[in-house]
Design a protein around this motif. Structure first.
Motif, PDB file in Angstrom:
ATOM      1  N   SER A 280       0.813  -1.206   0.000  1.00  0.00           N
ATOM      2  CA  SER A 280       0.000   0.000   0.000  1.00  0.00           C
ATOM      3  C   SER A 280       0.853   1.265   0.000  1.00  0.00           C
ATOM      4  N   GLU A 281       0.225   2.363  -0.358  1.00  0.00           N
ATOM      5  CA  GLU A 281       0.916   3.654  -0.355  1.00  0.00           C
ATOM      6  C   GLU A 281       1.417   4.031   1.048  1.00  0.00           C
ATOM      7  N   PRO A 282       0.601   3.903   2.104  1.00  0.00           N
ATOM      8  CA  PRO A 282       1.106   4.227   3.446  1.00  0.00           C
ATOM      9  C   PRO A 282       2.314   3.373   3.850  1.00  0.00           C
ATOM     10  N   ALA A 283       2.262   2.083   3.520  1.00  0.00           N
ATOM     11  CA  ALA A 283       3.390   1.205   3.845  1.00  0.00           C
ATOM     12  C   ALA A 283       4.632   1.635   3.084  1.00  0.00           C
ATOM     13  N   GLY A 284       4.448   2.015   1.827  1.00  0.00           N
ATOM     14  CA  GLY A 284       5.569   2.472   1.012  1.00  0.00           C
ATOM     15  C   GLY A 284       6.213   3.722   1.568  1.00  0.00           C
TER      16      GLY A 284
ATOM     17  N   LYS B 260      16.474   7.330   5.830  1.00  0.00           N
ATOM     18  CA  LYS B 260      17.203   7.695   7.039  1.00  0.00           C
ATOM     19  C   LYS B 260      18.485   6.885   7.171  1.00  0.00           C
ATOM     20  N   ASN B 261      18.431   5.620   6.718  1.00  0.00           N
ATOM     21  CA  ASN B 261      19.593   4.733   6.831  1.00  0.00           C
ATOM     22  C   ASN B 261      20.422   4.666   5.547  1.00  0.00           C
ATOM     23  N   LEU B 262      20.072   5.502   4.560  1.00  0.00           N
ATOM     24  CA  LEU B 262      20.781   5.545   3.276  1.00  0.00           C
ATOM     25  C   LEU B 262      20.842   4.171   2.614  1.00  0.00           C
ATOM     26  N   LYS B 263      19.686   3.498   2.595  1.00  0.00           N
ATOM     27  CA  LYS B 263      19.588   2.192   1.948  1.00  0.00           C
ATOM     28  C   LYS B 263      18.770   2.328   0.671  1.00  0.00           C
ATOM     29  N   LYS B 264      19.201   1.665  -0.385  1.00  0.00           N
ATOM     30  CA  LYS B 264      18.487   1.696  -1.651  1.00  0.00           C
ATOM     31  C   LYS B 264      17.100   1.076  -1.466  1.00  0.00           C
ATOM     32  N   SER B 265      16.087   1.669  -2.122  1.00  0.00           N
ATOM     33  CA  SER B 265      14.741   1.113  -2.022  1.00  0.00           C
ATOM     34  C   SER B 265      14.036   1.152  -3.372  1.00  0.00           C
ATOM     35  N   VAL B 266      13.159   0.179  -3.571  1.00  0.00           N
ATOM     36  CA  VAL B 266      12.271   0.116  -4.732  1.00  0.00           C
ATOM     37  C   VAL B 266      10.864  -0.122  -4.190  1.00  0.00           C
ATOM     38  N   LEU B 267       9.916   0.650  -4.684  1.00  0.00           N
ATOM     39  CA  LEU B 267       8.548   0.548  -4.205  1.00  0.00           C
ATOM     40  C   LEU B 267       7.585   0.293  -5.357  1.00  0.00           C
ATOM     41  N   GLU B 268       6.745  -0.730  -5.206  1.00  0.00           N
ATOM     42  CA  GLU B 268       5.637  -0.969  -6.151  1.00  0.00           C
ATOM     43  C   GLU B 268       4.378  -0.915  -5.314  1.00  0.00           C
ATOM     44  N   LEU B 269       3.667   0.213  -5.443  1.00  0.00           N
ATOM     45  CA  LEU B 269       2.540   0.476  -4.558  1.00  0.00           C
ATOM     46  C   LEU B 269       1.212   0.299  -5.282  1.00  0.00           C
ATOM     47  N   GLY B 270       0.180   0.947  -4.768  1.00  0.00           N
ATOM     48  CA  GLY B 270      -1.152   0.737  -5.308  1.00  0.00           C
ATOM     49  C   GLY B 270      -1.374   1.383  -6.661  1.00  0.00           C
TER      50      GLY B 270
END
Length: 455
Positions: A208-212, A221-231
């Motif tokens: 979901s968008e909130p989870a993303g 905050k932790n400078l970690k790479k992220s990929v998001l596939e949301l709603g």
């Protein structure tokens, strides 16, 4: 020790209990994964490919068992559960067969004696996955990530832990070293510390968008790479020159597939006014005839939602839309029976500002929107905070292509419902997330794109 409970949404019966990992156990699993990464990243592509082919075979040979488990835990119609496992086989074999080409060095002509780009793994990658495709969503992440030399941690949805453990067991049976793929049965509260762990280098989330937003904040905050596939609130433009019989068949499939619980489901049908009434009439007939029932029955077209609370939330969205002026044509009533069932529902006269236009409706509810002309249809389609999938139905494919190029989404299909394919990148824009999965683009999300220069 806390537990997660797997409940059959069709019967509301408890299936199984699974013990949560303690904080100490979780840290230990992350450390094992990191230790394994040190050797796995040096494993040859040939050996990785061999193991991935074995994994594909295990999914293929155990298709019925895995399909029944998915149907039991989240209510997917059994034929679609089998198709999901078949798609897992396809993805595993695709990356096993094409890894050398996908990760091949790219030589660049410069003034150097030799200069090129190479692609190296990053390390321990966390995947936070949803329940709607409990096997495929995981394999869509794990297969390319592991083939690059990364190792994967899975935080799956609590209601499909049986599927999560089955996937972990399949990796073990295929011969992958311990720690290459690890299931973490933890609550959402544990995610913050997992992402912050020094050995975890990246995170991907489908949800979901909130989870993303929450995960992106922690990752940033932790400078970690992220990929998001949301709603998504995918819009499908239906032009006046279509074959209504074919289009309504596709619309039915696009709205009710996976019991309507798909990020790329057809959710908003934007119909030109010339055929608006005719489309509604024929589409309503087909939605009405589609059988809702036990997902294990052969003649069932769609089953229950994954959980009672999700069904109730969907019903509230329908009721709010009606209060806002939307017209209920079909469905819209919670049936008096056990299970998280919700009938095929059609809302017409939907306009911007209504819940059914602005929000994602994750279930068998179709919103029908009238457009005066092609330009207004495009504007209505793009009038959304989401941008995952989109489509155009027309008798003129050149016209359809021109419109598809104007739609603000990561995927735009002409005369077909949006679907993922390992050969093509998959992902969204706007509030539907960022980054890509699958194809040569997706496999490079979690690698070090490294420049080598030799003078």
């Amino acid at each position: 020790m806390t537990q997660t409970i797997s409940i059959n949404p069709a019967t509301e019966q408890e299936i199984a209990f699974y013990n949560r990992n303690t904080k100490k156990e979780t840290v230990k699993k992350i450390e094992i994964a990191n230790q394994t990464y040190q050797s796995w990243k040096k494993t040859s592509l040939k050996e990785r490919s061999k193991l991935m082919h074995k994994l594909a075979t295990i999914f293929d040979e155990n298709k019925e068992e895995y399909a029944k488990l998915a149907t039991q835990e989240m209510g997917k119609v059994i034929t679609q559960s089998r198709a999901e496992i078949e798609k897992c086989v396809l993805v595993c074999r695709y990356y096993a067969d094409h890894i050398e080409t996908l990760l091949a060095d790219e030589h660049i002509e410069t003034e150097a004696f030799k200069s090129y780009i190479t692609f190296q793994p990053l390390g321990v990658t966390l995947a936070i996955m949803p329940w709607n495709f409990p096997f495929y969503q995981v394999i869509r992440f794990a297969s390319p990530a592991i083939m690059t030399g990364n190792v994967g941690l899975l935080k799956h949805a609590s209601n499909v832990q049986g599927c999560a453990f089955a996937i972990e067991d399949a990796f073990k049976k295929a011969g992958f070293p311990e720690g290459v793929f690890t299931n973490l049965n933890v609550s959402s509260d544990a995610i913050k510390n997992i992402i912050a762990h020094k050995s975890v280098v990246a995170v991907t989330l489908t949800g979901s968008e909130p989870a993303g937003r929450a995960v992106a904040k922690i990752a940033g905050k932790n400078l970690k790479k992220s990929v998001l596939e949301l709603g998504g609130s995918d819009a499908y433009i239906i032009l006046e020159d279509v074959d209504l019989e074919k289009v309504t068949d596709l619309a039915l499939q696009g709205r009710l597939r996976n019991n309507g619980q798909t990020c790329i489901a057809a959710k908003r049908f934007i119909v030109l006014e010339e055929i608006y009434d005719a489309f509604i009439e024929l589409f309503t007939q087909k939605m009405q005839k589609a059988k809702m029932g036990n997902p294990t029955d052969k003649d069932t077209y769609y089953g229950p939602l994954a959980r009672i609370d999700l069904r109730d939330e969907l019903h509230q969205q329908v009721e709010k839309t009606i209060k806002q002026g939307g017209k209920l044509i079909l469905g819209g009533q919670i049936p008096k029976q056990k299970g998280a069932y919700y009938p095929a529902t059609i809302l017409t006269d939907v306009t911007p500002g209504m819940v059914a236009f602005d929000e994602e409706l994750f279930g068998p509810v179709a919103s029908i929107i009238k457009a005066k002309n092609e330009n207004e249809a495009i504007a209505l389609a793009n009038n959304s905070t989401f941008g995952l999938g989109s489509g155009v139905f027309t008798g003129d494919v050149e016209r359809g292509e021109k419109i598809a190029l104007q739609l603000e989404a990561g995927n735009s299909f002409v005369n077909k419902i949006v679907a993922s394919d390992p050969r093509l990148p998959f992902g969204g824009i706007k509030n539907s997330g960022y980054g890509r999965e699958l194809s040569n683009f997706g496999i490079k999300e979690f690698v070090n794109i490294k420049t080598i220069w030799i003078a």
